[in-house]
Design an enzyme around this catalytic site. Structure first.
Site, PDB file in Angstrom:
ATOM      1  N   GLU A  43       0.827  -1.228   0.000  1.00  0.00           N
ATOM      2  CA  GLU A  43       0.000   0.000   0.000  1.00  0.00           C
ATOM      3  C   GLU A  43       0.849   1.261   0.000  1.00  0.00           C
ATOM      4  O   GLU A  43       0.641   2.166   0.811  1.00  0.00           O
ATOM      5  CB  GLU A  43      -0.977  -0.038   1.183  1.00  0.00           C
ATOM      6  CG  GLU A  43      -1.866  -1.269   1.141  1.00  0.00           C
ATOM      7  CD  GLU A  43      -2.756  -1.441   2.364  1.00  0.00           C
ATOM      8  OE1 GLU A  43      -2.745  -0.587   3.264  1.00  0.00           O
ATOM      9  OE2 GLU A  43      -3.477  -2.467   2.412  1.00  0.00           O
TER      10      GLU A  43
ATOM     11  N   HIS B 293     -10.108  -6.158  -2.428  1.00  0.00           N
ATOM     12  CA  HIS B 293     -11.173  -5.994  -1.422  1.00  0.00           C
ATOM     13  C   HIS B 293     -12.330  -5.308  -2.151  1.00  0.00           C
ATOM     14  O   HIS B 293     -12.352  -4.085  -2.282  1.00  0.00           O
ATOM     15  CB  HIS B 293     -10.679  -5.144  -0.247  1.00  0.00           C
ATOM     16  CG  HIS B 293      -9.601  -5.816   0.550  1.00  0.00           C
ATOM     17  ND1 HIS B 293      -9.834  -6.984   1.255  1.00  0.00           N
ATOM     18  CD2 HIS B 293      -8.296  -5.517   0.735  1.00  0.00           C
ATOM     19  CE1 HIS B 293      -8.717  -7.358   1.857  1.00  0.00           C
ATOM     20  NE2 HIS B 293      -7.769  -6.494   1.549  1.00  0.00           N
TER      21      HIS B 293
ATOM     22  N   ASN C 128       2.278  -4.919  -3.334  1.00  0.00           N
ATOM     23  CA  ASN C 128       0.881  -5.298  -3.056  1.00  0.00           C
ATOM     24  C   ASN C 128       0.067  -4.042  -2.766  1.00  0.00           C
ATOM     25  O   ASN C 128       0.529  -3.150  -2.045  1.00  0.00           O
ATOM     26  CB  ASN C 128       0.891  -6.213  -1.813  1.00  0.00           C
ATOM     27  CG  ASN C 128      -0.422  -6.900  -1.559  1.00  0.00           C
ATOM     28  OD1 ASN C 128      -1.013  -7.479  -2.468  1.00  0.00           O
ATOM     29  ND2 ASN C 128      -0.901  -6.860  -0.318  1.00  0.00           N
TER      30      ASN C 128
ATOM     31  N   GLU D  73      -5.817 -10.726  -1.533  1.00  0.00           N
ATOM     32  CA  GLU D  73      -6.635 -10.531  -0.316  1.00  0.00           C
ATOM     33  C   GLU D  73      -8.121 -10.492  -0.665  1.00  0.00           C
ATOM     34  O   GLU D  73      -8.880  -9.675  -0.125  1.00  0.00           O
ATOM     35  CB  GLU D  73      -6.228  -9.226   0.391  1.00  0.00           C
ATOM     36  CG  GLU D  73      -4.753  -9.165   0.759  1.00  0.00           C
ATOM     37  CD  GLU D  73      -4.368  -7.918   1.543  1.00  0.00           C
ATOM     38  OE1 GLU D  73      -5.266  -7.218   2.033  1.00  0.00           O
ATOM     39  OE2 GLU D  73      -3.155  -7.667   1.660  1.00  0.00           O
TER      40      GLU D  73
HETATM   41  O1  G2I Z   1      -7.512  -4.051   6.230  1.00  0.00           O
HETATM   42  C1  G2I Z   1      -7.646  -5.201   5.463  1.00  0.00           C
HETATM   43  C2  G2I Z   1      -6.316  -5.614   4.851  1.00  0.00           C
HETATM   44  C3  G2I Z   1      -5.868  -4.560   3.845  1.00  0.00           C
HETATM   45  N1  G2I Z   1      -4.606  -4.939   3.212  1.00  0.00           N
HETATM   46  C4  G2I Z   1      -3.524  -5.279   4.125  1.00  0.00           C
HETATM   47  C5  G2I Z   1      -3.966  -6.304   5.164  1.00  0.00           C
HETATM   48  O2  G2I Z   1      -2.937  -6.554   6.073  1.00  0.00           O
HETATM   49  C6  G2I Z   1      -5.206  -5.828   5.881  1.00  0.00           C
HETATM   50  O3  G2I Z   1      -5.544  -6.851   6.839  1.00  0.00           O
HETATM   51  C7  G2I Z   1      -6.131  -6.421   8.024  1.00  0.00           C
HETATM   52  C8  G2I Z   1      -6.438  -7.643   8.883  1.00  0.00           C
HETATM   53  O4  G2I Z   1      -7.380  -8.437   8.215  1.00  0.00           O
HETATM   54  C9  G2I Z   1      -7.020  -7.199  10.237  1.00  0.00           C
HETATM   55  O5  G2I Z   1      -7.138  -8.321  11.103  1.00  0.00           O
HETATM   56  O6  G2I Z   1      -5.279  -5.554   8.700  1.00  0.00           O
HETATM   57  C10 G2I Z   1      -5.867  -5.020   9.877  1.00  0.00           C
HETATM   58  C11 G2I Z   1      -4.983  -3.955  10.469  1.00  0.00           C
HETATM   59  O7  G2I Z   1      -4.821  -2.894   9.600  1.00  0.00           O
HETATM   60  C12 G2I Z   1      -6.127  -6.143  10.874  1.00  0.00           C
HETATM   61  O8  G2I Z   1      -6.821  -5.633  12.006  1.00  0.00           O
HETATM   62  C13 G2I Z   1      -6.128  -5.657  13.201  1.00  0.00           C
HETATM   63  C14 G2I Z   1      -6.941  -4.865  14.185  1.00  0.00           C
HETATM   64  O9  G2I Z   1      -7.095  -3.532  13.678  1.00  0.00           O
HETATM   65  C15 G2I Z   1      -6.242  -4.817  15.485  1.00  0.00           C
HETATM   66  O10 G2I Z   1      -7.057  -4.162  16.428  1.00  0.00           O
HETATM   67  C16 G2I Z   1      -5.896  -6.224  15.936  1.00  0.00           C
HETATM   68  O11 G2I Z   1      -5.113  -6.184  17.107  1.00  0.00           O
HETATM   69  O12 G2I Z   1      -5.928  -6.954  13.681  1.00  0.00           O
HETATM   70  C17 G2I Z   1      -5.137  -6.960  14.834  1.00  0.00           C
HETATM   71  C18 G2I Z   1      -4.764  -8.384  15.223  1.00  0.00           C
HETATM   72  O13 G2I Z   1      -5.917  -9.132  15.421  1.00  0.00           O
END
Ligand code: G2I
Length: 478
Positions: A172, A249, A214, A277
């Site tokens: 990103e 997404h 990515n 993703e």
């Molecule tokens: O935002 C969706 C995806 C966009 N592209 C990059 C990916 O890395 C991203 O993945 C998401 C995860 O699916 C989430 O699970 O990235 C988020 C963070 O930007 C992840 O969320 C985080 C929560 O915000 C936190 O509160 C939590 O501690 O997940 C963490 C671990 O569970």
């Protein structure tokens, strides 16, 4: 029995997928996570994994360490249905190096071990991102920031050399609105050169891993994907980039009509492409028609990858709808994945299986539930526009076409009241760029059964600070 472990010397550029199914029954062991399980693969390709193996493609899933640890059904399904894993969070910087030089690999190791035990590839995510990077990194500047980045990449890439097949080296790095670089602490601290440094470091640390850039909202041809294209061209010319990850997404009904052409132009640079993703969000609660539309959208994206020899695979961003990040970030939206919360399969599952050449028993939807609602007289379809996200000089719109009779095609038209003009569009084609817009369905979204809807979308440019207007749309059946 354990399947043969894959951490042999990798071959690049195209790794031969190991066949999970030879004949009959294969037992899957998960010793690394402490709990044994066994499952059976049928010899007919009735799993995503079996079908993808036959295509020599990855069908991947983003996994949670906690769920792999604690939920045997989840674990079993991940082993049975997918031949590739991405750690949803466990390989990010905040998980692997929470403080300077203090590396914590428990979660990442468990996921890589699980993948090896189950003969799965691993797509690593991610070294350099502006999110989920600890504040100790964000507070550095200049040489110290660069040193931290280089050391982090070296340490993580070296640890998993030969075990992680590919990496999202940077994630990103391009801005959403104007095709510029993203204004992040990386850019402010190091200038654009940080991207080249990151790739050079990763290449030297693990010369056999495929290295990806990515990003999201680059699935169609637009200002952002154009910027990624030019960055990719530069990195490829230095032989430090192998592929481009399209996060995908997506919003229901908005698979960009030029997605295949977009991926193809990256392939034409000599790069791999990968859907990294994938999820397709729906306004909740989702009804049966929307789940069918979602299946069609999943089918389309999977077909694009299946048809492109240089598409390495498709990874879905989670297993069950209830695990998804979507509702937390887009309130009112959800249900974006292939499995319900009880792990039962959604229509989208069958569509993906079918698109991979498996036995999904799923034909593309051409007509579906017949509604008992009488159509408004004199109108075969109705259409509306809504502003999804405005910014100073532009906005993203979503358009919805509702069929009041069975449609085999549709045309929408409207006139902008002011200086608004469409700059790029998806799932709609025609004379789109002028004051009066006339757009028709693309190949996949013309057939809409009475009572169903389909969607399209576009971005506009507008006068700085002006309101994004919502014109009245006329819809005509083809
Ligand atoms: O935002 C969706 C995806 C966009 N592209 C990059 C990916 O890395 C991203 O993945 C998401 C995860 O699916 C989430 O699970 O990235 C988020 C963070 O930007 C992840 O969320 C985080 C929560 O915000 C936190 O509160 C939590 O501690 O997940 C963490 C671990 O569970």
């Amino acid at each position: 029995m354990l399947l043969s472990r894959p951490h042999l010397s990798r071959q690049r550029p195209s790794r031969q997928r190991r066949r999970a199914v030879i004949a009959g029954v294969v037992t899957v062991a998960t010793a690394a996570l402490g709990l044994g399980l066994s499952t059976q693969f049928a010899s007919a390709q009735t799993t995503l994994r079996g079908a993808a193996d036959d295509l020599n493609k990855d069908i991947g899933v983003a996994v949670s360490y906690n769920l792999l640890q604690n939920n045997a059904q989840y674990r079993n399904l991940v082993a049975t249905e997918f031949n590739s894993l991405t750690a949803e969070n466990a390989m990010k910087w905040d998980a692997t190096e929470p403080s300077d030089g203090n590396y914590t690999f428990t979660q990442a190791d468990a996921i890589v071990d699980f993948a090896e035990d189950n003969d799965q590839t691993v797509h690593g995510h991610t070294f350099v991102w502006h999110q989920q990077t600890p504040s100790w990194v964000q507070n550095l500047s200049g040489t110290a920031l660069q040193t931290a980045m280089v050391e982090h990449i070296n340490t993580v890439a070296n640890r998993y050399e030969g075990r992680v097949d590919s990496w999202d080296v940077v994630n990103e790095v391009v801005s959403d609105s104007n095709g510029a670089m993203r204004d992040s602490f990386w850019l402010r601290g190091l200038g654009e050169g940080y991207i080249t440094t990151a790739f050079q470091t990763a290449r030297a640390a693990d010369p056999n891993a495929d290295l990806y850039i990515n990003d999201y909202s680059i699935d169609g041809i637009n200002a952002k994907s154009n910027k990624v294209y030019s960055i990719a061209q530069g990195l490829k010319s230095q032989n430090i980039l192998d592929g481009v990850g399209f996060q995908a997404h997506l919003i229901l009904g908005q698979v960009p009509s030029d997605m295949e052409a977009n991926l193809q132009r990256f392939v034409n640079l000599g790069l791999k492409v990968r859907i990294t993703e994938l999820d397709i969000r729906i306004q909740t609660p989702a009804d049966a028609n929307e789940l069918q539309q979602q299946a069609n959208d999943y089918r389309r994206v999977t077909e694009i990858c299946a048809e492109l020899a240089d598409c390495s695979g498709v990874t879905v961003w989670g297993v069950r709808d209830g695990d998804s990040w979507v509702p937390g970030v887009f309130p009112g939206y959800g249900a974006p994945l292939l499995f319900n919360d009880d792990l039962s399969k959604k229509p989208a599952y069958n569509a993906v299986l079918d698109a991979l050449g498996g036995d999904g028993n799923e034909e593309p939807t051409t007509s579906n539930p017949v509604t008992t609602t009488p159509p408004p007289s004199g109108s075969g379809c109705t259409a509306t526009l809504s502003v999804q996200s405005p910014w100073n000089t532009g906005a993203t719109y979503s358009g919805t076409v509702k069929a009041n009779q069975n449609l085999t095609g549709w045309t929408v038209t409207w006139t902008w009241p002011g200086s608004e003009r469409i700059s790029n569009a998806w799932s709609v084609q025609g004379n789109l760029s002028g004051a009066t817009v006339t757009g028709s369905n693309v190949g996949y979204n013309g057939t809409v059964a009475s009572g169903q809807t389909t969607t399209f979308g576009f971005n506009i440019t507008k006068a700085n600070g002006s309101t994004a207007s919502v014109p009245t749309v006329t819809c005509t059946p083809a």
